[in-house]
Design a protein around this motif. Structure first.
Motif, PDB file in Angstrom:
ATOM      1  N   ALA A  59       0.820  -1.211   0.000  1.00 18.08           N
ATOM      2  CA  ALA A  59       0.000   0.000   0.000  1.00 18.08           C
ATOM      3  C   ALA A  59       0.854   1.262   0.000  1.00 18.08           C
ATOM      4  O   ALA A  59       0.453   2.296  -0.539  1.00 18.08           O
ATOM      5  N   ALA A  60       2.056   1.176   0.596  1.00 19.35           N
ATOM      6  CA  ALA A  60       2.978   2.319   0.641  1.00 19.35           C
ATOM      7  C   ALA A  60       3.818   2.425  -0.627  1.00 19.35           C
ATOM      8  O   ALA A  60       4.613   3.350  -0.767  1.00 19.35           O
ATOM      9  N   GLY A  61       3.678   1.454  -1.535  1.00 14.14           N
ATOM     10  CA  GLY A  61       4.436   1.498  -2.786  1.00 14.14           C
ATOM     11  C   GLY A  61       5.888   1.096  -2.637  1.00 14.14           C
ATOM     12  O   GLY A  61       6.737   1.489  -3.444  1.00 14.14           O
ATOM     13  N   ILE A  62       6.196   0.294  -1.618  1.00 11.79           N
ATOM     14  CA  ILE A  62       7.568  -0.123  -1.365  1.00 11.79           C
ATOM     15  C   ILE A  62       7.763  -1.544  -1.889  1.00 11.79           C
ATOM     16  O   ILE A  62       7.048  -2.465  -1.491  1.00 11.79           O
ATOM     17  N   ALA A  63       8.728  -1.716  -2.791  1.00 17.27           N
ATOM     18  CA  ALA A  63       9.040  -3.043  -3.333  1.00 17.27           C
ATOM     19  C   ALA A  63       9.665  -3.888  -2.230  1.00 17.27           C
ATOM     20  O   ALA A  63      10.485  -3.399  -1.448  1.00 17.27           O
ATOM     21  N   LEU A  64       9.298  -5.165  -2.177  1.00 19.00           N
ATOM     22  CA  LEU A  64       9.729  -6.046  -1.100  1.00 19.00           C
ATOM     23  C   LEU A  64      10.646  -7.151  -1.618  1.00 19.00           C
ATOM     24  O   LEU A  64      10.333  -7.811  -2.617  1.00 19.00           O
ATOM     25  N   TYR A  65      11.767  -7.350  -0.906  1.00 23.45           N
ATOM     26  CA  TYR A  65      12.735  -8.396  -1.219  1.00 23.45           C
ATOM     27  C   TYR A  65      12.995  -9.196   0.061  1.00 23.45           C
ATOM     28  O   TYR A  65      13.988  -8.957   0.762  1.00 23.45           O
ATOM     29  N   PRO A  66      12.121 -10.163   0.398  1.00 21.20           N
ATOM     30  CA  PRO A  66      12.273 -10.925   1.637  1.00 21.20           C
ATOM     31  C   PRO A  66      13.136 -12.167   1.475  1.00 21.20           C
ATOM     32  O   PRO A  66      13.534 -12.525   0.361  1.00 21.20           O
ATOM     33  N   GLY A  67      13.395 -12.825   2.602  1.00 23.23           N
ATOM     34  CA  GLY A  67      14.126 -14.091   2.585  1.00 23.23           C
ATOM     35  C   GLY A  67      15.613 -13.932   2.400  1.00 23.23           C
ATOM     36  O   GLY A  67      16.295 -14.855   1.980  1.00 23.23           O
ATOM     37  N   VAL A  68      16.148 -12.755   2.723  1.00 25.82           N
ATOM     38  CA  VAL A  68      17.573 -12.478   2.542  1.00 25.82           C
ATOM     39  C   VAL A  68      18.287 -12.645   3.880  1.00 25.82           C
ATOM     40  O   VAL A  68      17.776 -12.245   4.925  1.00 25.82           O
ATOM     41  N   THR A  69      19.464 -13.229   3.844  1.00 26.11           N
ATOM     42  CA  THR A  69      20.291 -13.374   5.034  1.00 26.11           C
ATOM     43  C   THR A  69      21.693 -12.865   4.718  1.00 26.11           C
ATOM     44  O   THR A  69      22.031 -12.617   3.564  1.00 26.11           O
ATOM     45  N   GLY A  70      22.492 -12.707   5.770  1.00 29.50           N
ATOM     46  CA  GLY A  70      23.879 -12.297   5.578  1.00 29.50           C
ATOM     47  C   GLY A  70      24.077 -10.796   5.696  1.00 29.50           C
ATOM     48  O   GLY A  70      23.275 -10.088   6.296  1.00 29.50           O
ATOM     49  N   SER A  71      25.129 -10.325   5.102  1.00 30.66           N
ATOM     50  CA  SER A  71      25.553  -8.930   5.200  1.00 30.66           C
ATOM     51  C   SER A  71      24.526  -7.970   4.595  1.00 30.66           C
ATOM     52  O   SER A  71      24.113  -8.128   3.445  1.00 30.66           O
ATOM     53  N   ALA A  72      24.151  -6.963   5.374  1.00 29.64           N
ATOM     54  CA  ALA A  72      23.229  -5.940   4.884  1.00 29.64           C
ATOM     55  C   ALA A  72      23.857  -5.157   3.738  1.00 29.64           C
ATOM     56  O   ALA A  72      23.200  -4.875   2.729  1.00 29.64           O
ATOM     57  N   ASP A  73      25.129  -4.812   3.868  1.00 26.09           N
ATOM     58  CA  ASP A  73      25.815  -4.056   2.826  1.00 26.09           C
ATOM     59  C   ASP A  73      25.867  -4.839   1.514  1.00 26.09           C
ATOM     60  O   ASP A  73      25.617  -4.294   0.441  1.00 26.09           O
ATOM     61  N   ALA A  74      26.180  -6.130   1.615  1.00 20.61           N
ATOM     62  CA  ALA A  74      26.258  -6.962   0.408  1.00 20.61           C
ATOM     63  C   ALA A  74      24.888  -7.104  -0.247  1.00 20.61           C
ATOM     64  O   ALA A  74      24.772  -7.073  -1.480  1.00 20.61           O
ATOM     65  N   ALA A  75      23.842  -7.237   0.569  1.00 15.57           N
ATOM     66  CA  ALA A  75      22.486  -7.370   0.021  1.00 15.57           C
ATOM     67  C   ALA A  75      22.067  -6.094  -0.710  1.00 15.57           C
ATOM     68  O   ALA A  75      21.529  -6.156  -1.821  1.00 15.57           O
ATOM     69  N   ALA A  76      22.332  -4.942  -0.105  1.00 13.94           N
ATOM     70  CA  ALA A  76      21.973  -3.679  -0.749  1.00 13.94           C
ATOM     71  C   ALA A  76      22.758  -3.483  -2.044  1.00 13.94           C
ATOM     72  O   ALA A  76      22.202  -3.049  -3.058  1.00 13.94           O
ATOM     73  N   ALA A  77      24.030  -3.811  -2.020  1.00 15.17           N
ATOM     74  CA  ALA A  77      24.855  -3.686  -3.225  1.00 15.17           C
ATOM     75  C   ALA A  77      24.339  -4.612  -4.327  1.00 15.17           C
ATOM     76  O   ALA A  77      24.290  -4.230  -5.500  1.00 15.17           O
ATOM     77  N   ALA A  78      23.931  -5.832  -3.947  1.00 22.85           N
ATOM     78  CA  ALA A  78      23.402  -6.778  -4.936  1.00 22.85           C
ATOM     79  C   ALA A  78      22.092  -6.273  -5.529  1.00 22.85           C
ATOM     80  O   ALA A  78      21.866  -6.383  -6.740  1.00 22.85           O
ATOM     81  N   LEU A  79      21.217  -5.690  -4.698  1.00 25.52           N
ATOM     82  CA  LEU A  79      19.963  -5.138  -5.231  1.00 25.52           C
ATOM     83  C   LEU A  79      20.253  -3.986  -6.186  1.00 25.52           C
ATOM     84  O   LEU A  79      19.685  -3.912  -7.280  1.00 25.52           O
ATOM     85  N   ALA A  80      21.158  -3.110  -5.790  1.00 29.90           N
ATOM     86  CA  ALA A  80      21.509  -1.976  -6.649  1.00 29.90           C
ATOM     87  C   ALA A  80      22.056  -2.451  -7.998  1.00 29.90           C
ATOM     88  O   ALA A  80      21.782  -1.841  -9.034  1.00 29.90           O
TER      89      ALA A  80
END
Length: 144
Positions: free
Chosen positions: A75-96
């Motif tokens: 409802a807020a228009g935020i895309a969701l990427y669940p089920g991720v584990t590990g480094s937050a920095d690595a996850a954000a870099a991978a999404l980017a």
């Protein structure tokens, strides 16, 4: 693009509704250009989608997440990427970079409180009730 990651000790925190802080990233041209940690200041469960929307977040990376939170984020228009584990920095870099591996079916799990269907037997998923599931901040992630 502004990306939020549920955050604890440098890693993706396992349960959206109980996260004490998010790490917010700005991504441009397929890479992270800035990052900062933002505490939720006690915002919990249903309020977190509004908190993220107020921060200008366009995408959320998390571990487990309940149905009510999924609905609020949509409802807020935020895309969701669940089920991720590990480094937050690595996850954000991978999404980017467009290469994040995630599980769109990941749910809040590990509740052994007698709720029908786990925590998801509640009308609003893990959200909207005090006690029970909300007592163990790490319970939804299956970590102690």
């Amino acid at each position: 693009m502004k990306i939020a990651v549920t955050h604890e000790n440098g890693n993706v925190f396992g349960h959206f509704g109980h996260t004490a802080e998010f790490k917010l990233y700005e991504a441009q041209d397929g890479r992270i250009v800035s990052a900062r940690v933002v505490p939720t200041a006690g915002s919990g469960h249903g309020a977190l989608a509004g908190f993220l929307q107020a921060q200008g977040v366009e995408a959320l990376i998390c571990g487990g997440i309940g149905g009510g939170a999924r609905d609020a984020l949509a409802a807020a228009g935020i895309a969701l990427y669940p089920g991720v584990t590990g480094s937050a920095d690595a996850a954000a870099a991978a999404l980017a970079a467009g290469s994040l591996s995630y599980d769109p079916a990941a749910k809040c799990a590990g509740h052994e409180h007698g709720h029908e269907g786990g925590c998801h037997g509640q009308e609003s998923g893990c959200h909207g009730h005090e006690g029970g599931c909300g007592q163990d901040r790490h319970g939804c992630a299956g970590r102690g």
